[in-house]
Motif scaffolding. Sequence first.
Motif, PDB file in Angstrom:
ATOM      1  N   HIS A  22     -38.320  -5.906  17.882  1.00 22.26           N
ATOM      2  CA  HIS A  22     -39.144  -5.656  16.694  1.00 22.26           C
ATOM      3  C   HIS A  22     -38.876  -6.651  15.577  1.00 22.26           C
ATOM      4  O   HIS A  22     -39.558  -6.625  14.558  1.00 22.26           O
ATOM      5  CB  HIS A  22     -38.955  -4.215  16.198  1.00 22.26           C
ATOM      6  N   PHE A  52     -43.212 -11.035  19.601  1.00 19.09           N
ATOM      7  CA  PHE A  52     -43.481  -9.660  20.018  1.00 19.09           C
ATOM      8  C   PHE A  52     -44.337  -8.934  18.978  1.00 19.09           C
ATOM      9  O   PHE A  52     -45.210  -8.140  19.333  1.00 19.09           O
ATOM     10  CB  PHE A  52     -42.177  -8.907  20.271  1.00 19.09           C
ATOM     11  N   LEU A  53     -44.089  -9.211  17.698  1.00 17.39           N
ATOM     12  CA  LEU A  53     -44.925  -8.617  16.648  1.00 17.39           C
ATOM     13  C   LEU A  53     -46.379  -9.059  16.801  1.00 17.39           C
ATOM     14  O   LEU A  53     -47.305  -8.258  16.643  1.00 17.39           O
ATOM     15  CB  LEU A  53     -44.384  -9.001  15.263  1.00 17.39           C
ATOM     16  N   VAL A  83     -47.988  -7.200  19.785  1.00 20.82           N
ATOM     17  CA  VAL A  83     -48.347  -5.825  19.423  1.00 20.82           C
ATOM     18  C   VAL A  83     -49.585  -5.828  18.531  1.00 20.82           C
ATOM     19  O   VAL A  83     -50.506  -5.026  18.720  1.00 20.82           O
ATOM     20  CB  VAL A  83     -47.161  -5.112  18.735  1.00 20.82           C
ATOM     21  N   ALA A  84     -49.635  -6.760  17.575  1.00 20.14           N
ATOM     22  CA  ALA A  84     -50.786  -6.847  16.670  1.00 20.14           C
ATOM     23  C   ALA A  84     -52.066  -7.157  17.443  1.00 20.14           C
ATOM     24  O   ALA A  84     -53.120  -6.564  17.184  1.00 20.14           O
ATOM     25  CB  ALA A  84     -50.537  -7.903  15.597  1.00 20.14           C
ATOM     26  N   GLY A  93     -53.024  -4.108  19.362  1.00 19.60           N
ATOM     27  CA  GLY A  93     -53.437  -3.087  18.399  1.00 19.60           C
ATOM     28  C   GLY A  93     -54.822  -3.355  17.829  1.00 19.60           C
ATOM     29  O   GLY A  93     -55.592  -2.424  17.596  1.00 19.60           O
ATOM     30  N   ALA A  94     -55.151  -4.638  17.632  1.00 17.58           N
ATOM     31  CA  ALA A  94     -56.483  -4.990  17.117  1.00 17.58           C
ATOM     32  C   ALA A  94     -57.563  -4.628  18.139  1.00 17.58           C
ATOM     33  O   ALA A  94     -58.591  -4.042  17.787  1.00 17.58           O
ATOM     34  CB  ALA A  94     -56.533  -6.485  16.781  1.00 17.58           C
ATOM     35  N   LEU A 124     -45.495  -4.151  25.501  1.00 12.71           N
ATOM     36  CA  LEU A 124     -45.729  -4.287  24.062  1.00 12.71           C
ATOM     37  C   LEU A 124     -47.206  -4.517  23.739  1.00 12.71           C
ATOM     38  O   LEU A 124     -47.753  -3.874  22.837  1.00 12.71           O
ATOM     39  CB  LEU A 124     -44.860  -5.408  23.489  1.00 12.71           C
ATOM     40  N   THR A 128     -47.528  -0.376  23.323  1.00 10.15           N
ATOM     41  CA  THR A 128     -47.330  -0.241  21.874  1.00 10.15           C
ATOM     42  C   THR A 128     -48.559  -0.727  21.115  1.00 10.15           C
ATOM     43  O   THR A 128     -48.993  -0.104  20.151  1.00 10.15           O
ATOM     44  CB  THR A 128     -46.086  -1.048  21.439  1.00 10.15           C
ATOM     45  N   GLY A 129     -49.133  -1.863  21.561  1.00 11.59           N
ATOM     46  CA  GLY A 129     -50.297  -2.430  20.879  1.00 11.59           C
ATOM     47  C   GLY A 129     -51.581  -1.695  21.210  1.00 11.59           C
ATOM     48  O   GLY A 129     -52.086  -0.919  20.399  1.00 11.59           O
ATOM     49  N   GLY A 141     -51.369   2.282  21.564  1.00 13.08           N
ATOM     50  CA  GLY A 141     -50.932   2.774  20.261  1.00 13.08           C
ATOM     51  C   GLY A 141     -52.041   2.653  19.228  1.00 13.08           C
ATOM     52  O   GLY A 141     -52.259   3.544  18.411  1.00 13.08           O
ATOM     53  N   GLY A 142     -52.776   1.526  19.265  1.00 13.41           N
ATOM     54  CA  GLY A 142     -53.860   1.306  18.313  1.00 13.41           C
ATOM     55  C   GLY A 142     -55.125   2.065  18.694  1.00 13.41           C
ATOM     56  O   GLY A 142     -55.911   2.460  17.834  1.00 13.41           O
TER      57      GLY A 142
END
Lengths: 125, 145
Positions: free
Chosen positions: B9, B14-15, B18-19, B22-23, B78, B82-83, B86-87
């Motif tokens: 994180h 990795f951020l 995930v972004a 998530g988008a 991820l 998570t991305g 999660g989004g």
Amino acid sequence: MTPLVFVSLALCGGLGAALRFWLDGAITARLRKPFPYATAVINVSGSFALGLLMGAAAGALVSESVALIVGTGFLGGYTTFSTASVETVRLTQQGRWLAGLINGIGMLVLAVAAAALGWALMSLL
Amino acid sequence: MNSTHRPPHRQWRFLVLVAAGGAIGSAARAAIALAFPDTVFPAATLTVNLLGAFGLGVLLEALSRFGDDRGRRRVLRLAGGTGFFGGFTTYSTFALETARLVDSSLGIAVGYALMTVVIGVVATVLGVVAGAGIHRRRSQNGGTA
């Protein structure tokens, strides 16, 4: 929804997801507890923020576009249902039924109360 | 500190993964919300949350059975877990819809909330079973080939 609002919504959803990932990692690293507190913190805080935002939108304090981009986009990407559900299942797989129940129902009650509180605070304005 | 020793994180790549996931997940959720007609019952949110609870169960179970969380598996977890999932799913809209429903009908509000959480758990369990099945089939094919 205009194409610009849709694209902004998606990008803000990505930002929200990245913030969730970062915060989850930061909270989990500090707490080192066998209970998924981080997701609860994220979902309850995001629900409160959405209550505030949509309460403001209902009072015409923010525009519909902002509500979509920040609410549906950012806060939608920030909060998550799937991870909460997986964490509840994992707790029950470990035989921790009470912890699973608290994670499932406790988070629900707190998040709904937080959203209602946010909305109520905005209608006071 | 070398960046590879940092926890995931706190690593930019990795951020960004995930972004990106998530988008796409948020865009898919918004598109589904647009496709559903406005009714008293929040069917769009229920749909994305149940689909996502199933999908994340499949993904995480299959990945953990295929091996350690590193390399391509970590990228998939991820970006996809998570991305994307999660989004794609949302708790804030679910919570606010429930809170707003309480004012009009307590019965529908409680029904919607419990239905989401309980069927969500069932969907995740089904996803875990499906994820384990994918791993089993892949390993059998790999073993005989």
